[in-house]
Design an enzyme around this catalytic site. Sequence first.
Site, PDB file in Angstrom:
ATOM      1  N   CYS A 275      42.759  35.884  44.374  1.00 57.27           N
ATOM      2  CA  CYS A 275      43.761  37.047  44.612  1.00 57.27           C
ATOM      3  C   CYS A 275      45.014  37.372  43.650  1.00 57.27           C
ATOM      4  O   CYS A 275      45.962  37.767  44.150  1.00 57.27           O
ATOM      5  CB  CYS A 275      43.781  37.686  46.016  1.00 57.27           C
TER       6      CYS A 275
ATOM      7  N   CYS B 104      47.364  39.886  45.095  1.00 55.82           N
ATOM      8  CA  CYS B 104      47.640  39.756  46.281  1.00 55.82           C
ATOM      9  C   CYS B 104      48.758  38.760  45.943  1.00 55.82           C
ATOM     10  O   CYS B 104      50.196  38.604  46.780  1.00 55.82           O
ATOM     11  CB  CYS B 104      46.867  38.953  47.018  1.00 55.82           C
ATOM     12  N   ASP B 105      48.475  37.765  44.569  1.00 52.38           N
ATOM     13  CA  ASP B 105      49.992  37.085  44.589  1.00 52.38           C
ATOM     14  C   ASP B 105      50.529  36.993  43.112  1.00 52.38           C
ATOM     15  O   ASP B 105      51.502  35.363  43.258  1.00 52.38           O
ATOM     16  CB  ASP B 105      48.732  35.781  45.157  1.00 52.38           C
TER      17      ASP B 105
END
Length: 307
Positions: free
Chosen positions: A131, A134-135
Site C-alpha cells: 500500500c 499508506c506507507d
Amino acid sequence: MYDVLIIGLGCAGYTAAIYSARYKLKTYLVGQTQGGLGITAAEVGNWPGNIEITGPDLMENFHKHAVSFEEVTLKLARIDKVEKIDGGFKLYQDDGCTVEGKTIIFAMGSNKRHLGVEGEERLSGKGVTYCATCDAFFYRGKDVAVIGGGDSAVEGAAIAAQVARRVYLVHRKNTFRAEPYWVERVKARDNVTFVLERNLVEIQGDQKVSGIKLDQPFEGNDVIPVDGVFIEIGADPATGLAQSLGCEVDAKGFLAVDPTMKTTVQGVFGAGDITSASNHFAQFVTAAGEAAVAANSVFNYLQTKSN
Ligand code: NDP
C-alpha cells in the site's frame, strides 16, 4: 435471527447496511478492517458531492451513517466459516461466536496481489509493502519503487513523490490503466522516474530492502538501489467463503451475480469489488451502487418469502 448478514466493512458493506436499515431490516454488519480498502485512498476526487476528500474521512462518514441506525449491529471480527441452516445461514466468527441470518450480502472486497518474485516474502514488512499511499510517509527523503500501472500504483507514486527523494514507477507496459489525471500528476513531478516495459524479477536486501533487479537493464543497470518497494499490481476478489456455500464465480474469479446482485445461491447476494458486476470497474461509486441494489434485492426476497 437477523434479516441480513453483511460481511465486509468497506464502501459496499456500509452502503448495504444503510439501505437495509432504511428498509427496516434487522442488519448484522461484520468485518475485520473498518473502512476496508477505502481507507488506503489518500485522495478521493470522484465521490460525487465532494470535490476532494481523503479515503479515511470518507469511510468514517460511511461508518457514522451506518451505525446511526438502531437496526444495524456492527461487529469487528473475521468470519472463518459460513454454512446453510434451516431458514438461512450461520456465520462462525474468530471470537468463537456464531450469528444467524435469513440472507447474506458478501461485500468482502479483494486481497492485494503478490508478485511472487525472489526476496518478496522474505522482505515483506522490511521495505516491501502493498500500500504505497499508506506507507510512503515512512520513506521521507529515501528512494522507493512503485510497481504497477493502475490507479493504485500511479496514485501511490504521486503520493510517494511528495515525501520520497526519488520514486521509480516500474510498469511492464508503456501505457497505463490509471486515470490520465493521476498519470499527468506523476509526470509533473521531477523526482519520479518512469521505468517502463520492465519486469521486476528480484527484490534484494539482507535485513531490509536494498534494491530491485529488473529483467532488462534500465539506463545501463539491471539493479536500481531503493529503500522501499510498494507492490500495487491489483487485487483478487475474496470469494473463498461464498464459494464454500456453492456460489459460482466468473471466468476471472469474481463472484457471479445477476443485475439484481443475486448470486447463484438463493438468499445470497454480492456487492462491491468481490463481484462480477460493473464490468470489474472497482470504484467507490460502483461499489455503493451495487450495494444499494443488493439491499433492495434482499428486501424484495424477504417480502416474497413472507407472502
Ligand atoms: P489494476 O488491476 O487496475 O492494475 C494493476 C496493474 O498492475 C496493471 O497496470 C497491471 O499491468 C499490473 N500488473 C498486474 N499483475 C502484474 C504482474 N504480475 N507484474 C507486473 N505488473 C502487474 O489494480 P489497481 O489496484 O491499480 O486498481 C484496482 C481497482 O481499483 C481499479 O478498478 C481502479 O480503478 C480502482 N482504484 C480506484 C482508485 C480511485 O478511484 N481513486 C484508487 C485506486 C484504485 P497491465 O496494465 O499490464 O495489466
